[in-house]
Design an enzyme around this catalytic site. Structure first.
Site, PDB file in Angstrom:
ATOM      1  N   ASP A  65       0.962  -1.238   0.243  1.00  0.00           N
ATOM      2  CA  ASP A  65      -0.262  -0.192   0.300  1.00  0.00           C
ATOM      3  C   ASP A  65       0.859   1.162   0.045  1.00  0.00           C
ATOM      4  O   ASP A  65       1.696   1.352   0.336  1.00  0.00           O
ATOM      5  CB  ASP A  65      -0.920  -0.196   0.894  1.00  0.00           C
ATOM      6  CG  ASP A  65      -2.395  -0.916   1.285  1.00  0.00           C
ATOM      7  OD1 ASP A  65      -2.425  -1.314   0.220  1.00  0.00           O
ATOM      8  OD2 ASP A  65      -3.110  -0.736   1.860  1.00  0.00           O
ATOM      9  N   HIS A  88       0.994  -0.884   6.760  1.00  0.00           N
ATOM     10  CA  HIS A  88       0.967   0.977   6.933  1.00  0.00           C
ATOM     11  C   HIS A  88       1.756   1.750   7.858  1.00  0.00           C
ATOM     12  O   HIS A  88       1.772   1.086   9.306  1.00  0.00           O
ATOM     13  CB  HIS A  88      -0.433   1.346   7.441  1.00  0.00           C
ATOM     14  CG  HIS A  88      -1.405   0.819   5.694  1.00  0.00           C
ATOM     15  ND1 HIS A  88      -3.213   1.047   6.584  1.00  0.00           N
ATOM     16  CD2 HIS A  88      -1.514   0.360   4.982  1.00  0.00           C
ATOM     17  CE1 HIS A  88      -3.458   0.653   5.123  1.00  0.00           C
ATOM     18  NE2 HIS A  88      -1.991  -0.033   4.200  1.00  0.00           N
ATOM     19  N   CYS A 118      -4.741   8.786   6.799  1.00  0.00           N
ATOM     20  CA  CYS A 118      -5.390   7.414   5.531  1.00  0.00           C
ATOM     21  C   CYS A 118      -6.613   7.910   4.633  1.00  0.00           C
ATOM     22  O   CYS A 118      -6.883   7.637   3.180  1.00  0.00           O
ATOM     23  CB  CYS A 118      -6.076   7.544   5.960  1.00  0.00           C
ATOM     24  SG  CYS A 118      -5.232   6.457   7.806  1.00  0.00           S
TER      25      CYS A 118
END
Ligand SMILES: NC(=[NH2+])NCCC[C@H](N)C(=O)O
Length: 379
Positions: free
Chosen positions: A209, A256, A364
């Site tokens: 990601d 993350h 985010c």
């Protein structure tokens, strides 16, 4: 304006704010459980759910209470408004239709979610949009909800790249991290289903990601916690080798890193703990570390057994910088605000109540596309 974002701190001009519309449920299936594994466990912080069958809906759909969805929408729209009022151009994704069909891959099916945590599936590097390979099936088509915006930036001169798309069979996932109990936050965690064989198996695939990457000008720090991340890191390294120095950090977190480490401006990090310093490449160990006090449990709404909590209590470290001095912070976090103000940052508080139910804070939920920035060498 032309796509141009080299870091997380230069003056913000244009941004995409995610959409929460029609986020009604989480699809509990293998890829979801692997991704959120650290949070699917029993503790006061994370709320227990050790069996899918104890959820409010049958099967794998985990329904989210309507009130929380409404409040989330209110907060996301408030965030977009605040940014607009500050003179920043705000773009929005296509809204996921309420009757959007399931996504069908080879050998799997999952209900799509809206483009909310848009930091995750795209990495903006300077004038390039890089769509990253999703690790969650229900997010497979998420960047398609951003296509009109990406197309606009492309027409205005941006590069637009898509990393190889994974097949995402059960065998695609390296489960070593989730099966290594040392890495969970103090179990017992929910068991991950046994992977089933499929004719489309190709072994471990690239998954990564954008939110695993920290942009520090010419240096990019990438968190790698499993074989899926490692192959994606190698792709990125090869793709960017003439322009960037990529640094692999092993297991700073499960995936993350934007609740572990954020760069507020050259020389200053906001960090979850001091130990992160040792993980960084040498030149960045000298930077100032602002470490806020641990999160307070009373800054979160009280949830119950039927609410699936997807983040750690450190989620509010996930701030959004508007410039080297101005930072958007969750208004519920007095300790964090105090620490930033003491360090002479100008804090703009915003309301964001259900960040733990939807897996993301202010960083985010946004994707900055234009900052008044140049590519700097900060070593
Ligand atoms: N880009 C994001 N979705 N970041 C959210 C990271 C949340 C992180 N796993 C935590 O629980 O603290």
């Amino acid at each position: 304006m032309k796509l141009n974002s080299h870091n997380d701190w230069s003056p913000l001009k244009e941004i995409i704010v995610g959409s929460a519309r029609n986020y009604t449920a989480h699809d509990r299936e293998l890829s979801f459980d692997v991704f959120f594994h650290e949070h699917l466990f029993r503790s006061d912080w994370a709320y227990p759910r050790l069996k899918k069958s104890s959820g409010p809906s049958a099967g794998t759909r985990w329904q989210i209470h309507e009130r929380y969805v409404e409040e989330l929408n209110e907060d996301v729209e408030g965030l977009a408004d605040t940014l607009q009022k500050l003179g920043i151009i705000v773009h929005r994704p296509v809204i996921l239709p309420p009757d959007a069909p399931a996504i069908r891959g080879f050998g799997w099916e999952a209900m799509p979610v809206p483009a909310l945590n848009i930091r995750d599936n795209t990495l903006i590097l300077g004038d390039e949009i890089i769509e990253t390979p999703p690790a969650i099936r229900s997010r497979y088509l998420e960047t398609r909800l951003l296509t009109p915006l990406f197309k606009k930036y492309y027409d205005e001169g941006a590069r637009w790249t898509t990393m190889p798309r994974p097949v995402l069979t059960d065998a695609s996932f390296d489960l070593s991290y989730v099966r290594d109990t040392q890495n969970t936050m103090g179990g017992p965690t929910e068991p991950v289903e046994n992977p089933l064989p499929s004719p489309y198996d190709v072994g471990f695939e690239m998954m990564l990601d954008g939110a695993q990457c920290l942009k520090l000008g010419r240096d990019i720090i990438v968190n790698v916690a499993n074989a899926n991340h490692a192959t994606a890191f190698e792709w990125l390294r090869r793709h960017l080798e003439d322009r960037y120095r990529l640094h692999q950090i092993y297991r700073m977190s499960d995936n993350h890193i934007d609740t572990m480490l954020l760069a507020l401006r050259p020389g200053v990090f906001l960090a979850r703990h001091e130990g992160i310093r040792e993980m960084l490449p040498d030149p960045f160990r000298k930077w100032q570390f602002i470490v806020p006090p641990p999160p307070e449990s009373d800054s979160f709404p009280k949830y119950d057994e039927s609410d699936l909590v997807l983040t750690s209590p450190y989620i509010d470290l996930n701030v959004l910088s508007l410039s080297p001095t101005d930072v958007l912070v969750n208004q519920a976090c007095a300790g964090l605000i105090r620490v930033l103000e003491n360090a002479r940052f100008n804090v703009i508080p915003v309301q964001h109540r259900h960040r733990r139910l939807f897996g993301g804070g202010l960083h985010c939920f946004t994707l900055d596309t234009v900052r008044d920035s140049v590519l700097e060498d900060l070593q």
